[in-house]
Motif scaffolding. Structure first.
Motif, PDB file in Angstrom:
ATOM      1  N   MET A   1       0.814  -1.190   0.000  1.00 50.38           N
ATOM      2  CA  MET A   1       0.000   0.000   0.000  1.00 50.38           C
ATOM      3  C   MET A   1       0.861   1.258   0.000  1.00 50.38           C
ATOM      4  SD  MET A   1      -2.923   1.311  -0.111  1.00 50.38           S
ATOM      5  CE  MET A   1      -4.435   1.583   0.699  1.00 50.38           C
ATOM      6  N   ALA A   2       1.910   1.266   0.781  1.00 55.03           N
ATOM      7  CA  ALA A   2       2.778   2.438   0.849  1.00 55.03           C
ATOM      8  C   ALA A   2       3.450   2.688  -0.496  1.00 55.03           C
ATOM      9  CB  ALA A   2       3.818   2.265   1.940  1.00 55.03           C
ATOM     10  N   ASP A   3       3.791   1.605  -1.211  1.00 52.80           N
ATOM     11  CA  ASP A   3       4.404   1.762  -2.530  1.00 52.80           C
ATOM     12  C   ASP A   3       3.445   2.425  -3.509  1.00 52.80           C
ATOM     13  OD1 ASP A   3       6.756   0.581  -1.676  1.00 52.80           O
ATOM     14  OD2 ASP A   3       6.196  -1.402  -2.398  1.00 52.80           O
ATOM     15  N   ALA A   4       2.194   2.027  -3.477  1.00 50.25           N
ATOM     16  CA  ALA A   4       1.194   2.610  -4.383  1.00 50.25           C
ATOM     17  C   ALA A   4       0.989   4.087  -4.074  1.00 50.25           C
ATOM     18  CB  ALA A   4      -0.122   1.856  -4.283  1.00 50.25           C
ATOM     19  N   LEU A   5       0.937   4.427  -2.812  1.00 47.96           N
ATOM     20  CA  LEU A   5       0.752   5.820  -2.420  1.00 47.96           C
ATOM     21  C   LEU A   5       1.945   6.666  -2.860  1.00 47.96           C
ATOM     22  CD1 LEU A   5      -0.924   7.933  -0.965  1.00 47.96           C
ATOM     23  CD2 LEU A   5       0.206   7.256   1.147  1.00 47.96           C
ATOM     24  N   LEU A   6       3.140   6.176  -2.631  1.00 45.54           N
ATOM     25  CA  LEU A   6       4.341   6.896  -3.053  1.00 45.54           C
ATOM     26  C   LEU A   6       4.383   7.042  -4.570  1.00 45.54           C
ATOM     27  CD1 LEU A   6       7.008   8.241  -2.350  1.00 45.54           C
ATOM     28  CD2 LEU A   6       8.064   5.977  -2.378  1.00 45.54           C
ATOM     29  N   ARG A   7       4.018   5.990  -5.288  1.00 44.20           N
ATOM     30  CA  ARG A   7       3.993   6.030  -6.756  1.00 44.20           C
ATOM     31  C   ARG A   7       2.977   7.055  -7.248  1.00 44.20           C
ATOM     32  NH1 ARG A   7       1.999   1.172  -7.770  1.00 44.20           N
ATOM     33  NH2 ARG A   7      -0.077   1.935  -8.180  1.00 44.20           N
ATOM     34  N   GLN A   8       1.795   7.067  -6.662  1.00 49.75           N
ATOM     35  CA  GLN A   8       0.770   8.009  -7.097  1.00 49.75           C
ATOM     36  C   GLN A   8       1.146   9.445  -6.739  1.00 49.75           C
ATOM     37  OE1 GLN A   8      -2.839   6.413  -5.427  1.00 49.75           O
ATOM     38  NE2 GLN A   8      -3.061   4.926  -7.091  1.00 49.75           N
ATOM     39  N   TRP A   9       1.782   9.640  -5.620  1.00 45.58           N
ATOM     40  CA  TRP A   9       2.243  10.965  -5.246  1.00 45.58           C
ATOM     41  C   TRP A   9       3.306  11.449  -6.229  1.00 45.58           C
ATOM     42  CZ3 TRP A   9       0.193  14.531  -2.426  1.00 45.58           C
ATOM     43  CH2 TRP A   9       0.933  15.612  -1.997  1.00 45.58           C
ATOM     44  N   THR A  10       4.216  10.565  -6.594  1.00 51.59           N
ATOM     45  CA  THR A  10       5.233  10.890  -7.591  1.00 51.59           C
ATOM     46  C   THR A  10       4.572  11.211  -8.926  1.00 51.59           C
ATOM     47  OG1 THR A  10       6.822   9.439  -6.480  1.00 51.59           O
ATOM     48  CG2 THR A  10       7.312  10.049  -8.762  1.00 51.59           C
ATOM     49  N   LEU A  11       3.589  10.429  -9.305  1.00 53.07           N
ATOM     50  CA  LEU A  11       2.870  10.652 -10.562  1.00 53.07           C
ATOM     51  C   LEU A  11       2.219  12.032 -10.582  1.00 53.07           C
ATOM     52  CD1 LEU A  11       1.756   9.702 -13.269  1.00 53.07           C
ATOM     53  CD2 LEU A  11      -0.055   8.507 -12.028  1.00 53.07           C
ATOM     54  N   LEU A  12       1.614  12.435  -9.486  1.00 53.01           N
ATOM     55  CA  LEU A  12       1.004  13.761  -9.422  1.00 53.01           C
ATOM     56  C   LEU A  12       2.033  14.856  -9.682  1.00 53.01           C
ATOM     57  CD1 LEU A  12      -1.448  13.564  -6.393  1.00 53.01           C
ATOM     58  CD2 LEU A  12      -2.032  13.968  -8.784  1.00 53.01           C
ATOM     59  N   LYS A  13       3.231  14.672  -9.158  1.00 49.45           N
ATOM     60  CA  LYS A  13       4.279  15.665  -9.371  1.00 49.45           C
ATOM     61  C   LYS A  13       4.775  15.679 -10.814  1.00 49.45           C
ATOM     62  CE  LYS A  13       6.831  14.301  -5.855  1.00 49.45           C
ATOM     63  NZ  LYS A  13       7.926  14.253  -4.886  1.00 49.45           N
ATOM     64  N   LEU A  14       4.627  14.556 -11.530  1.00 53.85           N
ATOM     65  CA  LEU A  14       5.128  14.447 -12.902  1.00 53.85           C
ATOM     66  C   LEU A  14       4.157  14.990 -13.948  1.00 53.85           C
ATOM     67  CD1 LEU A  14       6.710  10.881 -12.767  1.00 53.85           C
ATOM     68  CD2 LEU A  14       7.892  13.087 -12.721  1.00 53.85           C
ATOM     69  N   ILE A  15       2.911  15.135 -13.598  1.00 52.20           N
ATOM     70  CA  ILE A  15       1.918  15.642 -14.550  1.00 52.20           C
ATOM     71  C   ILE A  15       2.128  17.149 -14.684  1.00 52.20           C
ATOM     72  CG2 ILE A  15      -0.537  15.965 -15.015  1.00 52.20           C
ATOM     73  CD1 ILE A  15      -1.013  13.395 -13.366  1.00 52.20           C
ATOM     74  N   PRO A  16       2.384  17.618 -15.906  1.00 56.83           N
ATOM     75  CA  PRO A  16       2.655  19.059 -16.078  1.00 56.83           C
ATOM     76  C   PRO A  16       1.388  19.894 -15.896  1.00 56.83           C
ATOM     77  CG  PRO A  16       2.666  17.949 -18.202  1.00 56.83           C
ATOM     78  CD  PRO A  16       2.492  16.889 -17.158  1.00 56.83           C
ATOM     79  N   ARG A  17       1.594  21.149 -15.567  1.00 55.25           N
ATOM     80  CA  ARG A  17       0.471  22.081 -15.429  1.00 55.25           C
ATOM     81  C   ARG A  17      -0.052  22.462 -16.801  1.00 55.25           C
ATOM     82  NH1 ARG A  17       0.042  24.837 -10.352  1.00 55.25           N
ATOM     83  NH2 ARG A  17       1.658  24.090  -8.948  1.00 55.25           N
ATOM     84  N   ALA A  18      -1.357  22.711 -16.859  1.00 45.20           N
ATOM     85  CA  ALA A  18      -1.993  23.136 -18.107  1.00 45.20           C
ATOM     86  C   ALA A  18      -1.345  24.438 -18.568  1.00 45.20           C
ATOM     87  CB  ALA A  18      -3.488  23.318 -17.888  1.00 45.20           C
ATOM     88  N   PRO A  19      -1.182  24.646 -19.823  1.00 41.12           N
ATOM     89  CA  PRO A  19      -1.735  23.923 -20.967  1.00 41.12           C
ATOM     90  C   PRO A  19      -0.843  22.771 -21.447  1.00 41.12           C
ATOM     91  CG  PRO A  19      -0.706  25.913 -21.752  1.00 41.12           C
ATOM     92  CD  PRO A  19      -0.568  25.909 -20.238  1.00 41.12           C
ATOM     93  N   ARG A  20       0.301  22.552 -20.816  1.00 42.64           N
ATOM     94  CA  ARG A  20       1.166  21.449 -21.226  1.00 42.64           C
ATOM     95  C   ARG A  20       0.538  20.128 -20.813  1.00 42.64           C
ATOM     96  NH1 ARG A  20       5.772  23.243 -17.968  1.00 42.64           N
ATOM     97  NH2 ARG A  20       6.174  21.031 -17.893  1.00 42.64           N
ATOM     98  N   THR A  21       0.876  19.071 -21.546  1.00 46.76           N
ATOM     99  CA  THR A  21       0.374  17.736 -21.222  1.00 46.76           C
ATOM    100  C   THR A  21       1.502  16.725 -21.356  1.00 46.76           C
ATOM    101  OG1 THR A  21      -0.303  17.257 -23.493  1.00 46.76           O
ATOM    102  CG2 THR A  21      -1.954  18.276 -22.054  1.00 46.76           C
ATOM    103  N   ALA A  22       1.270  15.552 -20.821  1.00 45.71           N
ATOM    104  CA  ALA A  22       2.177  14.413 -20.979  1.00 45.71           C
ATOM    105  C   ALA A  22       1.313  13.196 -21.244  1.00 45.71           C
ATOM    106  CB  ALA A  22       3.023  14.212 -19.733  1.00 45.71           C
ATOM    107  N   ASP A  23       1.706  12.376 -22.222  1.00 44.83           N
ATOM    108  CA  ASP A  23       0.922  11.178 -22.504  1.00 44.83           C
ATOM    109  C   ASP A  23       1.389  10.029 -21.616  1.00 44.83           C
ATOM    110  OD1 ASP A  23       3.145   9.905 -23.734  1.00 44.83           O
ATOM    111  OD2 ASP A  23       2.605  10.711 -25.685  1.00 44.83           O
ATOM    112  N   VAL A  24       0.691   8.927 -21.713  1.00 45.97           N
ATOM    113  CA  VAL A  24       0.960   7.780 -20.845  1.00 45.97           C
ATOM    114  C   VAL A  24       2.391   7.265 -21.034  1.00 45.97           C
ATOM    115  CG1 VAL A  24       0.303   5.387 -20.356  1.00 45.97           C
ATOM    116  CG2 VAL A  24      -1.461   7.118 -20.617  1.00 45.97           C
ATOM    117  N   SER A  25       2.867   7.230 -22.263  1.00 46.60           N
ATOM    118  CA  SER A  25       4.232   6.747 -22.508  1.00 46.60           C
ATOM    119  C   SER A  25       5.270   7.635 -21.825  1.00 46.60           C
ATOM    120  CB  SER A  25       4.515   6.690 -24.008  1.00 46.60           C
ATOM    121  OG  SER A  25       3.686   5.755 -24.629  1.00 46.60           O
ATOM    122  N   GLN A  26       5.071   8.940 -21.897  1.00 44.94           N
ATOM    123  CA  GLN A  26       5.996   9.864 -21.249  1.00 44.94           C
ATOM    124  C   GLN A  26       5.956   9.711 -19.733  1.00 44.94           C
ATOM    125  OE1 GLN A  26       4.285  13.393 -22.932  1.00 44.94           O
ATOM    126  NE2 GLN A  26       5.919  13.607 -24.464  1.00 44.94           N
TER     127      GLN A  26
END
Length: 67
Positions: A1-26
């Motif tokens: 569970m802790a791994d999933a939370l850390l991964r999702q928190w990291t993912l949130l930081k990796l998503i760029p702010r609008a108007p920029r985007t990142a696709d699933v591969s990136q």
């Protein structure tokens, strides 16, 4: 569970702010660089889950979708 939370928190930081985007591969590559190796499908599930809790959306005007 802790791994999933850390991964999702990291993912949130990796998503760029609008108007920029990142696709699933990136995002998958960036997560791997951060030490989180997961499948494309798991990443899609994480993005869908996070989109219900945070103001992130998929840009479905282009393929591949950007987040």
């Amino acid at each position: 569970m802790a791994d999933a939370l850390l991964r999702q928190w990291t993912l949130l930081k990796l998503i760029p702010r609008a108007p920029r985007t990142a696709d699933v591969s990136q995002l998958l590559a960036r997560l791997a660089d951060a030490g989180h190796t997961i499948t494309r499908r798991q990443l899609q599930r994480d993005l869908n889950t996070l989109s219900t809790l945070f103001p992130i959306t998929a840009d479905d005007h282009t393929i591949p979708y950007g987040w």
